[in-house]
Design an enzyme around this catalytic site. Structure first.
Site, PDB file in Angstrom:
ATOM      1  N   ARG A 187     -64.385  20.324   9.056  1.00  0.00           N
ATOM      2  CA  ARG A 187     -63.570  19.137   8.797  1.00  0.00           C
ATOM      3  C   ARG A 187     -62.510  19.038   9.886  1.00  0.00           C
ATOM      4  NH1 ARG A 187     -59.398  20.664   3.886  1.00  0.00           N
ATOM      5  NH2 ARG A 187     -58.682  18.563   4.325  1.00  0.00           N
ATOM      6  N   ARG A 188     -61.850  17.912   9.949  1.00  0.00           N
ATOM      7  CA  ARG A 188     -60.742  17.702  10.884  1.00  0.00           C
ATOM      8  C   ARG A 188     -61.131  18.077  12.301  1.00  0.00           C
ATOM      9  NH1 ARG A 188     -55.714  20.022   7.203  1.00  0.00           N
ATOM     10  NH2 ARG A 188     -55.312  18.055   6.178  1.00  0.00           N
ATOM     11  N   TYR A 234     -53.689  15.708  -9.312  1.00  0.00           N
ATOM     12  CA  TYR A 234     -53.676  15.195 -10.689  1.00  0.00           C
ATOM     13  C   TYR A 234     -52.594  14.138 -10.884  1.00  0.00           C
ATOM     14  CZ  TYR A 234     -57.083  18.788 -11.263  1.00  0.00           C
ATOM     15  OH  TYR A 234     -58.212  19.546 -11.092  1.00  0.00           O
ATOM     16  N   HIS A 288     -52.325  21.015  -5.388  1.00  0.00           N
ATOM     17  CA  HIS A 288     -53.369  20.717  -6.360  1.00  0.00           C
ATOM     18  C   HIS A 288     -52.835  19.880  -7.517  1.00  0.00           C
ATOM     19  CE1 HIS A 288     -57.538  20.714  -7.300  1.00  0.00           C
ATOM     20  NE2 HIS A 288     -57.182  20.749  -8.565  1.00  0.00           N
ATOM     21  N   HIS A 331     -65.723  15.471  -0.688  1.00  0.00           N
ATOM     22  CA  HIS A 331     -65.247  15.641  -2.074  1.00  0.00           C
ATOM     23  C   HIS A 331     -64.038  14.753  -2.347  1.00  0.00           C
ATOM     24  CE1 HIS A 331     -63.420  17.499  -5.600  1.00  0.00           C
ATOM     25  NE2 HIS A 331     -62.383  17.892  -4.873  1.00  0.00           N
ATOM     26  N   PHE A 332     -63.052  14.782  -1.435  1.00  0.00           N
ATOM     27  CA  PHE A 332     -61.857  14.022  -1.817  1.00  0.00           C
ATOM     28  C   PHE A 332     -61.985  12.531  -1.513  1.00  0.00           C
ATOM     29  CE2 PHE A 332     -59.976  15.918   2.202  1.00  0.00           C
ATOM     30  CZ  PHE A 332     -59.665  14.741   2.874  1.00  0.00           C
ATOM     31  N   HIS A 333     -63.007  12.157  -0.740  1.00  0.00           N
ATOM     32  CA  HIS A 333     -63.219  10.711  -0.635  1.00  0.00           C
ATOM     33  C   HIS A 333     -63.905  10.165  -1.886  1.00  0.00           C
ATOM     34  CE1 HIS A 333     -61.810  11.011   3.489  1.00  0.00           C
ATOM     35  NE2 HIS A 333     -61.625   9.704   3.402  1.00  0.00           N
TER      36      HIS A 333
HETATM   37 FE1  HAS Z   1     -60.447  18.739  -5.540  1.00  0.00          FE
HETATM   38  C1  HAS Z   1     -60.057  20.217  -2.456  1.00  0.00           C
HETATM   39  C2  HAS Z   1     -61.433  21.733  -6.873  1.00  0.00           C
HETATM   40  C3  HAS Z   1     -60.668  17.293  -8.684  1.00  0.00           C
HETATM   41  C4  HAS Z   1     -58.731  15.994  -4.408  1.00  0.00           C
HETATM   42  N1  HAS Z   1     -59.580  18.198  -3.773  1.00  0.00           N
HETATM   43  C5  HAS Z   1     -59.539  18.946  -2.616  1.00  0.00           C
HETATM   44  C6  HAS Z   1     -58.841  18.220  -1.593  1.00  0.00           C
HETATM   45  C7  HAS Z   1     -58.427  17.035  -2.173  1.00  0.00           C
HETATM   46  C8  HAS Z   1     -58.914  17.035  -3.529  1.00  0.00           C
HETATM   47  C9  HAS Z   1     -57.596  15.961  -1.515  1.00  0.00           C
HETATM   48  O1  HAS Z   1     -61.366  24.675  -6.073  1.00  0.00           O
HETATM   49  C10 HAS Z   1     -58.647  18.659  -0.146  1.00  0.00           C
HETATM   50  C11 HAS Z   1     -57.306  19.243   0.118  1.00  0.00           C
HETATM   51  C12 HAS Z   1     -57.195  19.627   1.574  1.00  0.00           C
HETATM   52  O2  HAS Z   1     -56.880  18.740   2.383  1.00  0.00           O
HETATM   53  O3  HAS Z   1     -57.476  20.782   1.905  1.00  0.00           O
HETATM   54  N2  HAS Z   1     -61.013  19.379  -7.409  1.00  0.00           N
HETATM   55  C13 HAS Z   1     -61.385  20.636  -7.728  1.00  0.00           C
HETATM   56  C14 HAS Z   1     -61.723  20.689  -9.149  1.00  0.00           C
HETATM   57  C15 HAS Z   1     -61.513  19.431  -9.645  1.00  0.00           C
HETATM   58  C16 HAS Z   1     -61.048  18.622  -8.565  1.00  0.00           C
HETATM   59  C17 HAS Z   1     -62.193  21.878  -9.906  1.00  0.00           C
HETATM   60  N3  HAS Z   1     -59.843  16.984  -6.383  1.00  0.00           N
HETATM   61  C18 HAS Z   1     -60.021  16.588  -7.682  1.00  0.00           C
HETATM   62  C19 HAS Z   1     -59.427  15.296  -7.885  1.00  0.00           C
HETATM   63  C20 HAS Z   1     -58.866  14.924  -6.677  1.00  0.00           C
HETATM   64  C21 HAS Z   1     -59.146  15.996  -5.748  1.00  0.00           C
HETATM   65  C22 HAS Z   1     -59.406  14.553  -9.192  1.00  0.00           C
HETATM   66  C23 HAS Z   1     -58.122  13.707  -6.302  1.00  0.00           C
HETATM   67  C24 HAS Z   1     -57.782  12.748  -7.111  1.00  0.00           C
HETATM   68  N4  HAS Z   1     -60.722  20.602  -4.794  1.00  0.00           N
HETATM   69  C25 HAS Z   1     -61.085  21.701  -5.523  1.00  0.00           C
HETATM   70  C26 HAS Z   1     -61.056  22.882  -4.649  1.00  0.00           C
HETATM   71  C27 HAS Z   1     -60.667  22.455  -3.383  1.00  0.00           C
HETATM   72  C28 HAS Z   1     -60.456  21.014  -3.519  1.00  0.00           C
HETATM   73  C29 HAS Z   1     -61.366  24.270  -5.005  1.00  0.00           C
HETATM   74  C30 HAS Z   1     -60.455  23.321  -2.138  1.00  0.00           C
HETATM   75  C31 HAS Z   1     -61.652  23.365  -1.299  1.00  0.00           C
HETATM   76  C32 HAS Z   1     -61.371  24.164  -0.040  1.00  0.00           C
HETATM   77  O4  HAS Z   1     -61.917  25.258   0.084  1.00  0.00           O
HETATM   78  O5  HAS Z   1     -60.606  23.707   0.825  1.00  0.00           O
HETATM   79  C33 HAS Z   1     -61.694  19.012 -11.110  1.00  0.00           C
HETATM   80  O6  HAS Z   1     -60.503  18.440 -11.585  1.00  0.00           O
HETATM   81  C34 HAS Z   1     -62.862  18.101 -11.293  1.00  0.00           C
HETATM   82  C35 HAS Z   1     -63.169  17.862 -12.761  1.00  0.00           C
HETATM   83  C36 HAS Z   1     -63.935  16.574 -12.966  1.00  0.00           C
HETATM   84  C37 HAS Z   1     -65.012  16.414 -13.730  1.00  0.00           C
HETATM   85  C38 HAS Z   1     -65.688  15.064 -13.776  1.00  0.00           C
HETATM   86  C39 HAS Z   1     -65.521  14.354 -15.121  1.00  0.00           C
HETATM   87  C40 HAS Z   1     -66.116  12.981 -15.029  1.00  0.00           C
HETATM   88  C41 HAS Z   1     -65.528  11.854 -15.498  1.00  0.00           C
HETATM   89  C42 HAS Z   1     -66.208  10.538 -15.288  1.00  0.00           C
HETATM   90  C43 HAS Z   1     -67.024  10.166 -16.513  1.00  0.00           C
HETATM   91  C44 HAS Z   1     -67.809   8.938 -16.260  1.00  0.00           C
HETATM   92  C45 HAS Z   1     -67.934   7.932 -17.136  1.00  0.00           C
HETATM   93  C46 HAS Z   1     -68.761   6.794 -16.749  1.00  0.00           C
HETATM   94  C47 HAS Z   1     -67.285   7.914 -18.462  1.00  0.00           C
HETATM   95  C48 HAS Z   1     -65.585  17.524 -14.519  1.00  0.00           C
HETATM   96  C49 HAS Z   1     -64.225  11.883 -16.236  1.00  0.00           C
HETATM   97  C50 HAS Z   1     -69.632   6.319 -17.868  1.00  0.00           C
HETATM   98  C51 HAS Z   1     -71.011   6.260 -17.365  1.00  0.00           C
HETATM   99  C52 HAS Z   1     -71.987   5.596 -18.031  1.00  0.00           C
HETATM  100  C53 HAS Z   1     -73.363   5.690 -17.452  1.00  0.00           C
HETATM  101  C54 HAS Z   1     -71.786   4.814 -19.260  1.00  0.00           C
END
Ligand code: HAS
Length: 552
Positions: free
Chosen positions: A442-443, A230, A226, A377-379
């Site tokens: 998946r997979r 990041y 995890h 999600h991860f794509h």
């Molecule tokens: Fe995840 C599974 C939870 C973020 C990647 N994640 C994965 C896997 C990958 C991955 C590769 O809790 C699969 C692993 C595998 O092969 O089994 N993930 C989270 C949580 C977050 C999160 C809580 N993940 C990421 C990020 C990744 C990533 C970043 C890659 C870079 N994830 C999980 C969990 C699993 C998981 C479980 C396991 C699932 C399972 O059961 O297998 C948090 O960090 C997310 C927080 C993000 C936000 C969004 C903030 C938004 C922003 C954009 C703002 C937009 C703007 C645009 C400013 C709260 C910063 C302006 C717009 C205008 C209109 C002006």
């Protein structure tokens, strides 16, 4: 040396950074091709031509390793070396030589691991956890990649401390600070996978030990895994906080907020890995609950980032005369690929992050775990938010490093890449999310489900994924063309490496944010708190050699 006096990456450092970036983009092309083959095979509409004996899992392993591990690590380290040289000054010869040794070790390790995957002796997916077993050369190759990456982090550490020594009492350059924190995060998390490979998987594969503890290897993997996500995300945040504001003509909203969000990632990236193991027996529910709770803390710095980016964009848009609630939005530089691609990445992170929150919500995880929802999600996160930001960075970084310029024609092609990616990924990721909720695993190659009724229901979504994947591959071809042009053929000249200044009137950055002894103690305490009891439980209760888990 003062931040303002350095404008360019030193030429010798540029060579080291570019070496990493070349490998990254070769991995993108080959990994992208494997991704295309894999979605096509799953759709049931396609078999690999020419009688080539290559299976679904082998292609999936190539895809995951090349894109998830090789492309990301090489690009990130190349970018960070460039960012440090640009903002803290040229590396010393000693620092650069350590970096080169690291680079060649990584290349050697990549060649060893890839050869074994191509020979079908390491079809273990990018997570390579037991009981799937690979050839020992694969594990040794991965070890070299990790050790090499540490050596590429060393010059960044050394440069940071050198700068602090030469500029006593001053706040370090923001990009150097961020590269330092991300390198620290990487070294700390990869220790987990190093222990798993060196003490379990490698000796097991060499036949030195006959059994491994499956749950232990998985737990060590996810302690790493995890934080790994990041390690991918933070370089994108470096660009968002410190580079994109300059591209839009604005200022960094708050230096302190940017640094504090990086510190929060450092604190909360490690004690959360068990949220990938919520369905696994052998880990007490209490510790799962603790780590789920801590996961909600790691969401905070992303919310801070969202706030900061909105503020930057709105302030700049209003400065340019944007009126009303959303008038400022129109004023942003939509025709600039260096802005548009990271911006699409930000937009994708809104549903991507929301999906992450669903995944992390203990009970809801039961619904989506091991379904293709997770792949969706991860794509969105790594394969859109992160990768599109990396493309946006590459559009100025590569010409900056090679002494060429991003021409209007190449910029236009870059815009097409952003649009194609947005379309292709929307189709692919949305269908993954939807069919994941319908229970599609998946997979899995659905054609092997042998006409099962459920699998037939999933096939239309698999076809949609193949359509999206094909559009994405077209975008990858265009990116490869742009990269080749920027590296070898674009007109000679000077392309700026944009670095924004802090908004006037922003509060002075508190010195505590650079007190890494203080933060180090808290990081260690959090890791010890979250992992000591689960690991003791695993060692005490799970007999070595248990293989009662599915391999994903
Ligand atoms: Fe995840 C599974 C939870 C973020 C990647 N994640 C994965 C896997 C990958 C991955 C590769 O809790 C699969 C692993 C595998 O092969 O089994 N993930 C989270 C949580 C977050 C999160 C809580 N993940 C990421 C990020 C990744 C990533 C970043 C890659 C870079 N994830 C999980 C969990 C699993 C998981 C479980 C396991 C699932 C399972 O059961 O297998 C948090 O960090 C997310 C927080 C993000 C936000 C969004 C903030 C938004 C922003 C954009 C703002 C937009 C703007 C645009 C400013 C709260 C910063 C302006 C717009 C205008 C209109 C002006």
């Amino acid at each position: 040396m003062q931040q303002a006096s350095i404008k360019n990456v030193a030429p010798k450092d540029a060579k080291l950074a570019m070496a990493n970036i070349y490998v990254a983009f070769i991995a993108l092309l080959l990994g992208g091709l494997a991704g295309l083959l894999q979605v096509l095979v799953r759709s049931g509409e396609f078999t690999i031509p020419g009688g080539i004996k290559i299976g679904y899992y082998q292609v999936l392993t190539v895809h995951g390793i090349l894109l998830g591990l090789i492309l990301t690590t090489f690009f990130i380290l190349g970018f960070q070396i460039a960012a440090v040289s640009r903002t803290a000054g040229p590396l010393t010869d000693k620092q650069r030589n350590i970096g080169w040794i690291g680079f060649w070790l990584m290349v050697l390790g990549t060649a060893m691991a890839s050869t074994m995957v191509l020979l079908n002796k390491a079809t273990v997916l990018y997570t390579f956890y037991a009981p799937l077993k690979a050839h020992w050369i694969f594990y040794l190759g991965l070890t070299l990649v990790v050790v090499g990456s540490w050596l590429l982090c060393v010059p960044q550490f050394m440069k940071y401390f050198q700068w602090k020594k030469e500029n006593p009492g001053q706040t370090s350059p923001l990009l150097t600070y961020m590269a330092f924190v991300n390198s620290l995060l990487w070294v700390t998390c990869s220790l987990g996978v190093a222990v798993s490979v060196l003490f379990q998987l490698l000796p097991w594969s060499l036949g030195l030990i006959t059994r491994v503890d499956v749950l232990l290897t998985r737990t060590l993997f996810w302690y790493f895994g995890h934080a790994l996500v990041y390690f991918w995300l933070l370089p994108a945040y470096m660009a968002w906080y410190a580079i994109v504001p300059k591209i839009v003509g604005g200022k960094i909203f708050s230096d302190s907020l940017a640094r504090f969000s990086f510190i929060l990632f450092l604190l909360f990236s490690f004690p959360v890995g068990i949220h990938h193991q919520l369905t696994e027996p052998g880990i007490d529910g209490f510790w799962k609950f603790v780590q789920v709770t801590l996961t909600f803390f790691v969401i905070i710095p992303s919310l801070m980032t969202a706030f900061s980016m909105f503020a930057t964009f709105e302030l700049r848009g209003r400065e340019l005369g944007g009126k009303g609630v959303l008038g400022w939005f129109k004023k942003l530089p939509w025709g600039d690929a260096r802005f548009l691609l990271p911006f699409i990445g930000m937009l994708a992170f809104i549903p991507g992050g929301a999906g992450g929150i669903v995944n992390a919500s203990y009970q809801m995880n039961q619904l989506i775990h091991n379904t293709i929802w997770v792949t969706g999600h991860f794509h969105l996160t790594v394969a859109t938010t992160v990768i599109l930001t990396f493309f946006g960075v590459a559009f100025f970084l590569i010409p900056h490093l090679t002494g060429r310029v991003l021409t209007p024609a190449l910029n236009k092609l870059g815009i097409y890449v952003g649009i194609l990616w947005a379309i292709g990924m929307s189709i692919m990721s949305l269908s993954m999310h939807v069919v994941g909720l319908m229970g599609a695993p998946r997979r899995s190659d659905y054609s092997t489900y042998g006409g099962a009724e459920q699998a037939a229901e999933w096939i239309p979504y698999a076809i949609a994924q193949a359509v999206g994947g094909t559009i994405l591959f077209v975008a990858i071809i265009i990116v490869t063309y742009i990269v080749i042009q920027l590296a070898f053929f674009a007109p000679k000249g000077h392309e700026e490496f944009p670095v924004a200044e802090v908004a006037p009137g922003a509060e002075k950055t508190p010195a505590i944010l650079e007190n890494f002894k203080f933060w180090g103690v808290i990081v260690a305490a959090l890791i010890i708190f979250a992992y000591t009891m689960p690991i003791i439980d695993i060692l005490r209760n799970s007999p070595l050699g248990s293989t009662g888990f599915t391999p994903w």
